[in-house]
Design an enzyme around this catalytic site. Structure first.
Site, PDB file in Angstrom:
ATOM      1  N   LYS A 241       2.166  -3.371   7.282  1.00 38.82           N
ATOM      2  CA  LYS A 241       2.398  -3.582   5.850  1.00 38.82           C
ATOM      3  C   LYS A 241       3.847  -3.263   5.469  1.00 38.82           C
ATOM      4  O   LYS A 241       4.450  -3.960   4.644  1.00 38.82           O
ATOM      5  CB  LYS A 241       1.444  -2.717   5.029  1.00 38.82           C
ATOM      6  CG  LYS A 241      -0.032  -3.063   5.157  1.00 38.82           C
ATOM      7  CD  LYS A 241      -0.391  -4.448   4.640  1.00 38.82           C
ATOM      8  CE  LYS A 241      -0.266  -4.574   3.132  1.00 38.82           C
ATOM      9  NZ  LYS A 241      -0.717  -5.921   2.672  1.00 38.82           N
TER      10      LYS A 241
ATOM     11  N   TYR B   1      -1.578  -0.250  11.136  1.00 38.99           N
ATOM     12  CA  TYR B   1      -1.809  -0.931   9.857  1.00 38.99           C
ATOM     13  C   TYR B   1      -0.638  -0.700   8.912  1.00 38.99           C
ATOM     14  O   TYR B   1      -0.048  -1.645   8.368  1.00 38.99           O
ATOM     15  CB  TYR B   1      -3.111  -0.444   9.207  1.00 38.99           C
ATOM     16  CG  TYR B   1      -3.221  -0.797   7.736  1.00 38.99           C
ATOM     17  CD1 TYR B   1      -3.297  -2.125   7.317  1.00 38.99           C
ATOM     18  CD2 TYR B   1      -3.234   0.204   6.751  1.00 38.99           C
ATOM     19  CE1 TYR B   1      -3.383  -2.446   5.966  1.00 38.99           C
ATOM     20  CE2 TYR B   1      -3.328  -0.117   5.398  1.00 38.99           C
ATOM     21  CZ  TYR B   1      -3.401  -1.440   5.015  1.00 38.99           C
ATOM     22  OH  TYR B   1      -3.474  -1.765   3.681  1.00 38.99           O
TER      23      TYR B   1
ATOM     24  N   THR C  57       0.824  -1.219   0.000  1.00 41.91           N
ATOM     25  CA  THR C  57       0.000   0.000   0.000  1.00 41.91           C
ATOM     26  C   THR C  57       0.854   1.263   0.000  1.00 41.91           C
ATOM     27  O   THR C  57       1.989   1.250   0.506  1.00 41.91           O
ATOM     28  CB  THR C  57      -0.919  -0.019   1.248  1.00 41.91           C
ATOM     29  OG1 THR C  57      -1.452   1.279   1.465  1.00 41.91           O
ATOM     30  CG2 THR C  57      -0.156  -0.402   2.515  1.00 41.91           C
ATOM     31  N   ASP C  58       0.269   2.349  -0.498  1.00 43.34           N
ATOM     32  CA  ASP C  58       0.971   3.642  -0.457  1.00 43.34           C
ATOM     33  C   ASP C  58       1.154   4.139   0.983  1.00 43.34           C
ATOM     34  O   ASP C  58       1.937   5.052   1.228  1.00 43.34           O
ATOM     35  CB  ASP C  58       0.236   4.696  -1.300  1.00 43.34           C
ATOM     36  CG  ASP C  58      -1.211   4.957  -0.889  1.00 43.34           C
ATOM     37  OD1 ASP C  58      -1.708   4.309   0.058  1.00 43.34           O
ATOM     38  OD2 ASP C  58      -1.851   5.825  -1.526  1.00 43.34           O
ATOM     39  N   GLU C  59       0.401   3.534   1.927  1.00 42.55           N
ATOM     40  CA  GLU C  59       0.474   4.017   3.317  1.00 42.55           C
ATOM     41  C   GLU C  59       1.830   3.739   3.957  1.00 42.55           C
ATOM     42  O   GLU C  59       2.172   4.344   4.974  1.00 42.55           O
ATOM     43  CB  GLU C  59      -0.660   3.400   4.148  1.00 42.55           C
ATOM     44  CG  GLU C  59      -1.991   3.665   3.477  1.00 42.55           C
ATOM     45  CD  GLU C  59      -3.206   3.541   4.367  1.00 42.55           C
ATOM     46  OE1 GLU C  59      -3.063   3.575   5.592  1.00 42.55           O
ATOM     47  OE2 GLU C  59      -4.304   3.420   3.803  1.00 42.55           O
TER      48      GLU C  59
HETATM   49  P1  NAD Z   1     -10.146  -6.813   2.626  1.00 40.69           P
HETATM   50  O1  NAD Z   1     -10.097  -6.468   4.087  1.00 40.69           O
HETATM   51  O2  NAD Z   1     -11.386  -6.546   1.843  1.00 40.69           O
HETATM   52  O3  NAD Z   1      -9.833  -8.376   2.444  1.00 40.69           O
HETATM   53  C1  NAD Z   1      -8.834  -9.049   3.141  1.00 40.69           C
HETATM   54  C2  NAD Z   1      -9.054 -10.541   2.931  1.00 40.69           C
HETATM   55  O4  NAD Z   1      -8.007 -11.242   3.620  1.00 40.69           O
HETATM   56  C3  NAD Z   1     -10.378 -11.048   3.500  1.00 40.69           C
HETATM   57  O5  NAD Z   1     -10.994 -11.917   2.578  1.00 40.69           O
HETATM   58  C4  NAD Z   1      -9.959 -11.820   4.757  1.00 40.69           C
HETATM   59  O6  NAD Z   1     -10.833 -12.876   5.092  1.00 40.69           O
HETATM   60  C5  NAD Z   1      -8.584 -12.315   4.358  1.00 40.69           C
HETATM   61  N1  NAD Z   1      -7.722 -12.606   5.501  1.00 40.69           N
HETATM   62  C6  NAD Z   1      -7.477 -11.804   6.575  1.00 40.69           C
HETATM   63  N2  NAD Z   1      -6.657 -12.432   7.436  1.00 40.69           N
HETATM   64  C7  NAD Z   1      -6.340 -13.622   6.872  1.00 40.69           C
HETATM   65  C8  NAD Z   1      -5.514 -14.698   7.276  1.00 40.69           C
HETATM   66  N3  NAD Z   1      -4.846 -14.677   8.437  1.00 40.69           N
HETATM   67  N4  NAD Z   1      -5.411 -15.765   6.467  1.00 40.69           N
HETATM   68  C9  NAD Z   1      -6.092 -15.809   5.282  1.00 40.69           C
HETATM   69  N5  NAD Z   1      -6.905 -14.834   4.870  1.00 40.69           N
HETATM   70  C10 NAD Z   1      -7.019 -13.749   5.651  1.00 40.69           C
HETATM   71  O7  NAD Z   1      -8.892  -6.108   2.007  1.00 40.69           O
HETATM   72  P2  NAD Z   1      -8.633  -5.423   0.576  1.00 40.69           P
HETATM   73  O8  NAD Z   1      -9.080  -4.017   0.660  1.00 40.69           O
HETATM   74  O9  NAD Z   1      -9.148  -6.311  -0.475  1.00 40.69           O
HETATM   75  O10 NAD Z   1      -7.048  -5.414   0.558  1.00 40.69           O
HETATM   76  C11 NAD Z   1      -6.323  -6.514   0.012  1.00 40.69           C
HETATM   77  C12 NAD Z   1      -4.845  -6.213   0.083  1.00 40.69           C
HETATM   78  O11 NAD Z   1      -4.557  -5.002  -0.624  1.00 40.69           O
HETATM   79  C13 NAD Z   1      -4.320  -5.998   1.492  1.00 40.69           C
HETATM   80  O12 NAD Z   1      -3.059  -6.592   1.590  1.00 40.69           O
HETATM   81  C14 NAD Z   1      -4.225  -4.491   1.634  1.00 40.69           C
HETATM   82  O13 NAD Z   1      -3.231  -4.131   2.551  1.00 40.69           O
HETATM   83  C15 NAD Z   1      -3.864  -4.099   0.216  1.00 40.69           C
HETATM   84  N6  NAD Z   1      -4.268  -2.752  -0.204  1.00 40.69           N
HETATM   85  C16 NAD Z   1      -5.574  -2.341  -0.052  1.00 40.69           C
HETATM   86  C17 NAD Z   1      -5.943  -1.082  -0.510  1.00 40.69           C
HETATM   87  C18 NAD Z   1      -7.370  -0.600  -0.416  1.00 40.69           C
HETATM   88  O14 NAD Z   1      -7.645   0.550  -0.733  1.00 40.69           O
HETATM   89  N7  NAD Z   1      -8.329  -1.429  -0.034  1.00 40.69           N
HETATM   90  C19 NAD Z   1      -4.988  -0.248  -1.090  1.00 40.69           C
HETATM   91  C20 NAD Z   1      -3.669  -0.702  -1.223  1.00 40.69           C
HETATM   92  C21 NAD Z   1      -3.340  -1.968  -0.774  1.00 40.69           C
HETATM   93  P1  TYD Z   2     -10.189   4.731   4.526  1.00 38.77           P
HETATM   94  O1  TYD Z   2     -11.200   4.277   3.525  1.00 38.77           O
HETATM   95  O2  TYD Z   2     -10.289   4.228   5.923  1.00 38.77           O
HETATM   96  O3  TYD Z   2      -8.751   4.441   3.878  1.00 38.77           O
HETATM   97  P2  TYD Z   2      -7.273   4.881   4.380  1.00 38.77           P
HETATM   98  O4  TYD Z   2      -7.345   5.409   5.758  1.00 38.77           O
HETATM   99  O5  TYD Z   2      -6.587   3.558   4.317  1.00 38.77           O
HETATM  100  O6  TYD Z   2      -6.795   5.884   3.376  1.00 38.77           O
HETATM  101  O7  TYD Z   2     -10.212   6.314   4.591  1.00 38.77           O
HETATM  102  C1  TYD Z   2      -9.982   7.108   3.465  1.00 38.77           C
HETATM  103  C2  TYD Z   2      -9.976   8.547   3.883  1.00 38.77           C
HETATM  104  O8  TYD Z   2     -11.262   8.900   4.388  1.00 38.77           O
HETATM  105  C3  TYD Z   2      -9.003   8.840   5.016  1.00 38.77           C
HETATM  106  O9  TYD Z   2      -8.428  10.132   4.816  1.00 38.77           O
HETATM  107  C4  TYD Z   2      -9.876   8.838   6.253  1.00 38.77           C
HETATM  108  C5  TYD Z   2     -11.196   9.371   5.737  1.00 38.77           C
HETATM  109  N1  TYD Z   2     -12.376   8.853   6.463  1.00 38.77           N
HETATM  110  C6  TYD Z   2     -13.336   9.747   6.968  1.00 38.77           C
HETATM  111  O10 TYD Z   2     -13.204  10.981   6.839  1.00 38.77           O
HETATM  112  N2  TYD Z   2     -14.407   9.243   7.645  1.00 38.77           N
HETATM  113  C7  TYD Z   2     -14.597   7.904   7.832  1.00 38.77           C
HETATM  114  O11 TYD Z   2     -15.594   7.505   8.459  1.00 38.77           O
HETATM  115  C8  TYD Z   2     -13.624   6.994   7.289  1.00 38.77           C
HETATM  116  C9  TYD Z   2     -13.766   5.513   7.452  1.00 38.77           C
HETATM  117  C10 TYD Z   2     -12.529   7.525   6.613  1.00 38.77           C
END
Ligand code: NAD
Ligand code: TYD
Length: 340
Positions: free
Chosen positions: A155, A151, A126-128
């Site tokens: 990562k 978090y 992630t970019d975080e």
């Molecule tokens: P999500 O929370 O929707 O899904 C996570 C999945 O992982 C779920 O299906 C969960 O059951 C499974 N999981 C959790 N713990 C587990 C374990 N111990 N063993 C097996 N499975 C397990 O997440 P997402 O938003 O789809 O993110 C997927 C990946 O992408 C993550 O690694 C996250 O850090 C990364 N990512 C997400 C975003 C975003 O905006 N959502 C952006 C950049 C990177």
């Molecule tokens: P989020 O979807 O939790 O992603 P991330 O924190 O991983 O970027 O949040 C996206 C942005 O939205 C972040 O700047 C936090 C803000 N946010 C709110 O303002 N209110 C909310 O209830 C949530 C969940 C997020």
């Protein structure tokens, strides 16, 4: 024939990636390995469940034997690791599962990839991990990691271990660091589906602080395409940023979302900020673009398309919002101070 193990494939991005692979390639087998935590949901994979190229295994990436068994039984050659605890707000309340899954779980997968001489281990990051990015700058892949939430720290730790396995053991790894994804099947704790489903029900949208924090909201299938490209053409041992390369203020995202729904701005409620809230993320994506990738959606198109999906797919999110989510919402927002 490629045999993929997609860990975390029942989550948001993982399930979109599985569908993307099955749509795009005939000569592929896809095994989803997922613990089905609160965020994992087999409804996300309903439309592929009868595909003979797809299998589901319920398992925990922290469980060495279960991971080894899945790799051997399904003759896996590639792991793409999406499995993680993913919500910043939950990591602030209770980081434990983040350390377990995101750090230790990644180590278990790396060991398995090493033991079974897999052709590729790909880490979804992630970019975080870059932390808060000051105005005028964008993160490049060679920047040091500087995570600021539990978090992001989990990562970043995983990324460092993945890189160490490449350096130390020559494991063929790649890493993608994605910006905020939006699109179908995202658990409604994340801001875009949370605000969309709240607004549909005429509930307030809890904007943290002044709402001027900046994120790069990219469409999930653009991210999936980039991951695939890195798997096909990325250089072993390398990191690739994935995003549109532009950022948008949260408040702007909220306005587009409300306009798409035809709902009033009066639903916006500014509430107490997230502790340690990163003000801005910004990715330099030129390294990925040099492989021949372009995002297909602007922020605005991605937001509008996502909102429409939630309008059309109440069957999917109503069940979730009526379940564990309610308790989470009360804990997270019940006591939160309203600013204006
Ligand atoms: P999500 O929370 O929707 O899904 C996570 C999945 O992982 C779920 O299906 C969960 O059951 C499974 N999981 C959790 N713990 C587990 C374990 N111990 N063993 C097996 N499975 C397990 O997440 P997402 O938003 O789809 O993110 C997927 C990946 O992408 C993550 O690694 C996250 O850090 C990364 N990512 C997400 C975003 C975003 O905006 N959502 C952006 C950049 C990177
Ligand atoms: P989020 O979807 O939790 O992603 P991330 O924190 O991983 O970027 O949040 C996206 C942005 O939205 C972040 O700047 C936090 C803000 N946010 C709110 O303002 N209110 C909310 O209830 C949530 C969940 C997020």
């Amino acid at each position: 024939m490629r045999n993929y193990l997609i860990t975390g494939g029942a989550g948001f991005i993982g399930s979109n990636f599985v569908r993307y692979l099955l749509d795009r390639y005939d000569d592929i087998r896809v095994v989803v390995f997922d613990k089905l935590t609160y965020a994992g949901n087999l409804d996300n994979l309903l439309d592929v469940q009868d595909d003979p190229r797809y299998r589901f295994v319920r398992g925990d990436i922290c469980d060495k034997e279960a991971v080894a068994r899945a790799i051997q039984e399904h003759e896996i050659d590639t792991i793409v690791n999406f499995a993680a605890e993913t919500h910043v707000d939950r990591s602030i309340v209770d980081p434990d599962a983040f350390i377990q899954t995101d750090v230790y779980g990644t180590y278990v997968l790396l060991e398995a990839a090493r033991q079974f001489h897999l052709e590729r281990y790909h880490q979804i990051s992630t970019d975080e991990v870059y932390g808060d990015v000051p105005p005028g700058r964008s993160s490049t892949e060679t920047d040091p990691v500087a995570p600021r939430s539990p978090y992001a720290a989990s990562k970043a730790s995983a990324d460092l271990m993945v890189l160490a396995y490449h350096t130390t053991y020559g494991l063929p790894i790649t890493i993608t660091r994605g910006a905020n994804n939006i699109g179908p099947y995202q658990y409604p704790e994340k801001v875009v589906p949370l605000f969309t489903t709240n607004a549909i029900d005429d509930l307030p949208l809890p904007v943290y602080g002044d709402g001027r924090q900046m994120r790069d909201y990219q469409y999930v299938l653009d991210h999936c395409e980039a991951i695939d490209l890195v798997l096909q053409r990325g250089r072993i041992g390398e990191i690739y940023n994935v995003g549109t390369g532009q950022e948008m203020e949260n408040i702007k995202m909220v306005e587009i979302l409300l306009d798409e729904l035809g709902k009033p701005r009066s639903l916006i409620q500014h509430v107490e900020d997230r502790p340690g809230h990163d003000r801005r993320y910004s990715l330099d994506v030129s390294k990925l673009k040099a492989l021949g990738w372009q995002p297909r959606h602007t922020h605005e198109e991605a937001i509008r398309k996502t909102v429409r999906w939630y309008v059309e797919n109440e069957w999917w999110w109503r069940k979730i919002r009526n379940g564990e989510f309610q308790e989470y919402y009360r804990r997270q927002y019940g006591q939160r101070r309203v600013l204006r």
